[in-house]
Design a protein around this motif. Structure first.
Motif, mmCIF file in Angstrom:
data_model
loop_
_atom_site.group_PDB
_atom_site.id
_atom_site.type_symbol
_atom_site.label_atom_id
_atom_site.label_comp_id
_atom_site.label_asym_id
_atom_site.label_seq_id
_atom_site.Cartn_x
_atom_site.Cartn_y
_atom_site.Cartn_z
ATOM 1 N N LEU A 119 13.601 -6.361 6.937
ATOM 2 C CA LEU A 119 14.181 -5.183 6.304
ATOM 3 C C LEU A 119 15.261 -4.565 7.192
ATOM 4 C CD1 LEU A 119 10.911 -3.534 4.968
ATOM 5 C CD2 LEU A 119 12.635 -4.765 3.638
ATOM 6 N N PRO A 120 16.328 -4.042 6.597
ATOM 7 C CA PRO A 120 17.406 -3.448 7.395
ATOM 8 C C PRO A 120 16.925 -2.261 8.209
ATOM 9 C CG PRO A 120 18.115 -3.832 5.133
ATOM 10 C CD PRO A 120 16.632 -4.027 5.158
ATOM 11 N N MET A 121 17.082 -2.362 9.509
ATOM 12 C CA MET A 121 16.677 -1.265 10.394
ATOM 13 C C MET A 121 17.296 -1.511 11.764
ATOM 14 S SD MET A 121 12.861 0.034 11.411
ATOM 15 C CE MET A 121 12.593 1.185 12.771
ATOM 16 N N ALA A 122 17.721 -0.462 12.402
ATOM 17 C CA ALA A 122 18.237 -0.552 13.766
ATOM 18 C C ALA A 122 17.887 0.722 14.507
ATOM 19 C CB ALA A 122 19.756 -0.751 13.762
ATOM 20 N N ILE A 123 17.711 0.590 15.810
ATOM 21 C CA ILE A 123 17.532 1.768 16.654
ATOM 22 C C ILE A 123 18.393 1.620 17.902
ATOM 23 C CG2 ILE A 123 15.209 2.268 15.815
ATOM 24 C CD1 ILE A 123 14.061 1.072 18.332
ATOM 25 N N THR B 12 10.886 6.316 0.247
ATOM 26 C CA THR B 12 11.647 5.125 0.631
ATOM 27 C C THR B 12 12.951 5.484 1.333
ATOM 28 O OG1 THR B 12 12.643 5.026 -1.576
ATOM 29 C CG2 THR B 12 10.675 3.686 -1.182
ATOM 30 N N HIS B 13 13.637 6.520 0.850
ATOM 31 C CA HIS B 13 14.927 6.901 1.423
ATOM 32 C C HIS B 13 14.889 8.357 1.844
ATOM 33 C CE1 HIS B 13 19.127 8.338 1.347
ATOM 34 N NE2 HIS B 13 19.397 7.144 1.812
ATOM 35 N N SER B 14 15.364 8.620 3.074
ATOM 36 C CA SER B 14 15.215 10.003 3.560
ATOM 37 C C SER B 14 16.351 10.467 4.459
ATOM 38 C CB SER B 14 13.900 10.127 4.333
ATOM 39 O OG SER B 14 13.899 9.260 5.462
ATOM 40 N N LEU B 15 17.486 9.713 4.519
ATOM 41 C CA LEU B 15 18.513 10.066 5.502
ATOM 42 C C LEU B 15 17.827 10.217 6.864
ATOM 43 C CD1 LEU B 15 20.510 12.507 3.231
ATOM 44 C CD2 LEU B 15 21.260 10.245 3.993
ATOM 45 N N ASP B 16 18.018 11.361 7.551
ATOM 46 C CA ASP B 16 17.273 11.528 8.807
ATOM 47 C C ASP B 16 16.254 12.657 8.717
ATOM 48 O OD1 ASP B 16 18.869 13.767 8.930
ATOM 49 O OD2 ASP B 16 19.737 13.324 10.893
ATOM 50 N N MET B 17 15.784 12.894 7.494
ATOM 51 C CA MET B 17 14.720 13.888 7.334
ATOM 52 C C MET B 17 13.423 13.367 7.942
ATOM 53 S SD MET B 17 15.422 15.430 3.503
ATOM 54 C CE MET B 17 15.701 13.860 2.689
ATOM 55 N N ALA B 18 12.529 14.287 8.257
ATOM 56 C CA ALA B 18 11.247 13.913 8.834
ATOM 57 C C ALA B 18 10.322 13.381 7.742
ATOM 58 C CB ALA B 18 10.603 15.117 9.520
ATOM 59 N N THR B 19 9.736 12.225 7.992
ATOM 60 C CA THR B 19 8.762 11.640 7.067
ATOM 61 C C THR B 19 7.553 11.147 7.862
ATOM 62 O OG1 THR B 19 9.635 9.374 7.186
ATOM 63 C CG2 THR B 19 10.620 10.854 5.540
ATOM 64 N N GLU B 20 6.450 10.975 7.170
ATOM 65 C CA GLU B 20 5.256 10.453 7.824
ATOM 66 C C GLU B 20 5.496 9.040 8.350
ATOM 67 O OE1 GLU B 20 2.046 10.740 5.046
ATOM 68 O OE2 GLU B 20 1.659 12.854 5.521
ATOM 69 N N ALA B 21 6.235 8.246 7.593
ATOM 70 C CA ALA B 21 6.491 6.863 8.007
ATOM 71 C C ALA B 21 7.290 6.818 9.311
ATOM 72 C CB ALA B 21 7.232 6.113 6.908
ATOM 73 N N GLU C 93 0.831 -1.207 0.000
ATOM 74 C CA GLU C 93 0.000 0.000 0.000
ATOM 75 C C GLU C 93 0.864 1.255 0.000
ATOM 76 O OE1 GLU C 93 -3.333 2.173 2.900
ATOM 77 O OE2 GLU C 93 -2.558 0.185 3.394
ATOM 78 N N TYR C 94 1.910 1.253 0.821
ATOM 79 C CA TYR C 94 2.803 2.409 0.928
ATOM 80 C C TYR C 94 3.539 2.651 -0.390
ATOM 81 C CZ TYR C 94 6.441 5.439 2.934
ATOM 82 O OH TYR C 94 7.296 6.481 3.218
ATOM 83 N N LEU C 95 4.028 1.581 -1.015
ATOM 84 C CA LEU C 95 4.754 1.720 -2.275
ATOM 85 C C LEU C 95 3.850 2.226 -3.389
ATOM 86 C CD1 LEU C 95 6.905 -1.538 -2.142
ATOM 87 C CD2 LEU C 95 7.803 0.792 -2.194
ATOM 88 N N ASN D 176 15.435 4.291 6.517
ATOM 89 C CA ASN D 176 14.793 3.272 5.680
ATOM 90 C C ASN D 176 13.291 3.280 5.964
ATOM 91 O OD1 ASN D 176 13.892 1.033 4.313
ATOM 92 N ND2 ASN D 176 15.173 -0.434 5.394
ATOM 93 N N ASN D 177 12.549 4.010 5.151
ATOM 94 C CA ASN D 177 11.129 4.201 5.419
ATOM 95 C C ASN D 177 10.311 2.933 5.239
ATOM 96 O OD1 ASN D 177 10.324 7.377 5.737
ATOM 97 N ND2 ASN D 177 12.254 7.074 4.673
#
Length: 440
Positions: free
Chosen positions: A283-287, A83-92, A75-77, A309-310
């Protein structure tokens, strides 16, 4: 390429053998080409089915191609989502942060700032080590025997495995290893040694910036720390101004039964590292979770191209909904009891071969007296359509790590395959032989 294709008729892995680096590992154990996956099952391109007791080394807690998560991604795609945003603010990202706060942190009374350090577990560990040193102004980090924290230089310096450390190419510094809980036997509280060395100005131990640990060591052989040991360690850290870091990269997101592996112990780490299944869909993601008072980064002081990685944010947000009630936790508990009962039966039956069982939740395993037999068992399991891996310094533990969402019938089918593999390898043990067990 035509020559490679022709050779490929002789070997399923010819393309990989010729074109991929020798550093590859898992395809040497699982010699087939996988094509599809659904929850706890994989299918190769010859249409052979396998039950997955490996789950992407813990990155697939919610299974392969989880339908709930997949629908959100599609749905998102289709809506042209970022999909890619560095550390910009996104809704996701915003939705993930709010869901994590409301579903995970607030119900547990936890206050952490969320940092996105990069796409992998070692990125999270590196950021944790850096901020601990920045906060305290000290450099030394205490880590533990048989620990595994990652393959980049900082995290590798805190990793105990000699083989993995040997690949660094440079001296690994800035850490001091101490014995993990149980390393010196069940009667020795190894936190007493750490405390003594901190208090003794002649011990040679530089006052640490941090202590980093896994509450249950995955790659190190399923060694578990007791709640008492963890609380003693936390007390020592608090009394001496040392930051406590829990690496929950593999054990977090429900693997041990609760979302965080340390919840039942009652400790409150200064920093928590999460990756693998936090991405929800593999999916690649870490916090990195930081107590607010430790969030003293300057802008851009730690960054990475793929920390935004949105698709990971979208998948993670949907995965977190599994924790909005206790249904998944109850399912994990039921499956864990099934596995534990089964492993105890097998260890009792083959007590001449198996020394103990280890682990908890949906990461448990059999410890073999002859380490080679753990690898042999995993090989026979693969031949029977069951995917398992080994762990431990000598690969002596045959490890079960299915998706948390595995169906009860599929779990039983996988255990039946494991039992058949043990039967093929070993004659039944003599009756009356005792099982030595270790609780985590």
């Amino acid at each position: 390429m035509n020559a490679i294709k022709q050779e490929g008729k002789k070997s399923k892995l010819q393309v990989f053998d010729q074109l991929e680096s020798e550093v590859r590992t898992y395809c040497r154990s699982f010699k087939t080409v996988f094509a599809k996956g659904s929850n706890a099952k994989l299918v190769d391109r010859d249409n052979r089915e396998y039950i997955d007791f490996f789950a992407g080394a813990g990155a697939l807690n919610y299974g392969h191609n989880n339908k709930r998560i997949r629908s959100k991604l599609v749905e998102y795609l289709l809506q042209d989502g970022i999909t890619h945003s560095l550390d910009m603010a996104t809704e996701a990202k915003e939705k993930f942060l709010l869901t994590f706060q409301n579903t995970i942190l607030e119900p547990r009374g936890m206050k952490y700032k969320v940092m996105f350090p990069g796409p992998t577990g070692t990125n999270s560990v590196e950021s944790a080590l850096k901020i601990a040193r920045k906060v305290t102004g000290r450099t030394n980090v205490v880590c533990f025997t048989n620990a595994f924290h990652g393959m980049s230089l900082g995290s590798l310096a805190a990793t105990g495995n000699a083989y993995k450390r040997g690949g660094s190419g440079v001296p690994l510094t800035g850490t001091t290893f101490m014995p993990y809980d149980g390393y010196l036997g069940p009667l020795v509280d190894t936190t007493s040694l750490l405390e003594k060395m901190i208090l003794d100005s002649g011990s040679g131990l530089d006052l640490p910036a941090a202590v980093i640990l896994e509450t249950l060591q995955g790659e190190g052989g399923l060694n578990g720390a007791s709640d008492k040991w963890l609380r003693n360690l936390e007390r020592i850290c608090r009394e001496h101004g040392i930051l406590l870091i829990v690496d929950d990269v593999q054990m977090g997101c429900g693997r041990t039964g609760t979302f965080f592996s340390f919840e039942k112990s009652g400790i409150r780490p200064d920093i928590v590292c999460l990756s693998k299944s936090i991405g929800g869909y593999g999916l690649p993601m870490a916090i990195t979770l930081l107590r607010p008072e430790h969030d003293i980064w300057n802008p851009g002081e730690h960054n990475g191209t793929f920390r935004g990685n949105n698709l990971g944010f979208v998948a993670a947000t949907e995965a977190l909904h599994y924790w909005s009630n206790d249904e998944l936790e109850k399912q994990i508990d039921a499956h864990a009891k099934t596995i534990s009962a089964f492993l105890n039966r097998m260890a009792s039956r083959y007590s001449g071969k198996i020394s103990e069982i280890r682990g908890k939740g949906l990461i448990q395993g059999l410890v073999f007296k002859n380490p080679e037999e753990a690898s042999k068992l995993c090989g026979v399991c693969f031949d029977k359509g069951l995917i398992m891996e080994t762990s431990g310094p000598s690969d002596e533990v045959a490890k079960l790590m299915p998706p948390l969402t595995i169906e009860a019938s599929v779990l039983k089918e996988g255990l039946n395959k494991l039992e058949a593999a043990l039967q093929q390898l070993f004659a039944p043990a003599k009756p009356g032989e005792l099982l030595q067990t270790k609780s985590s």
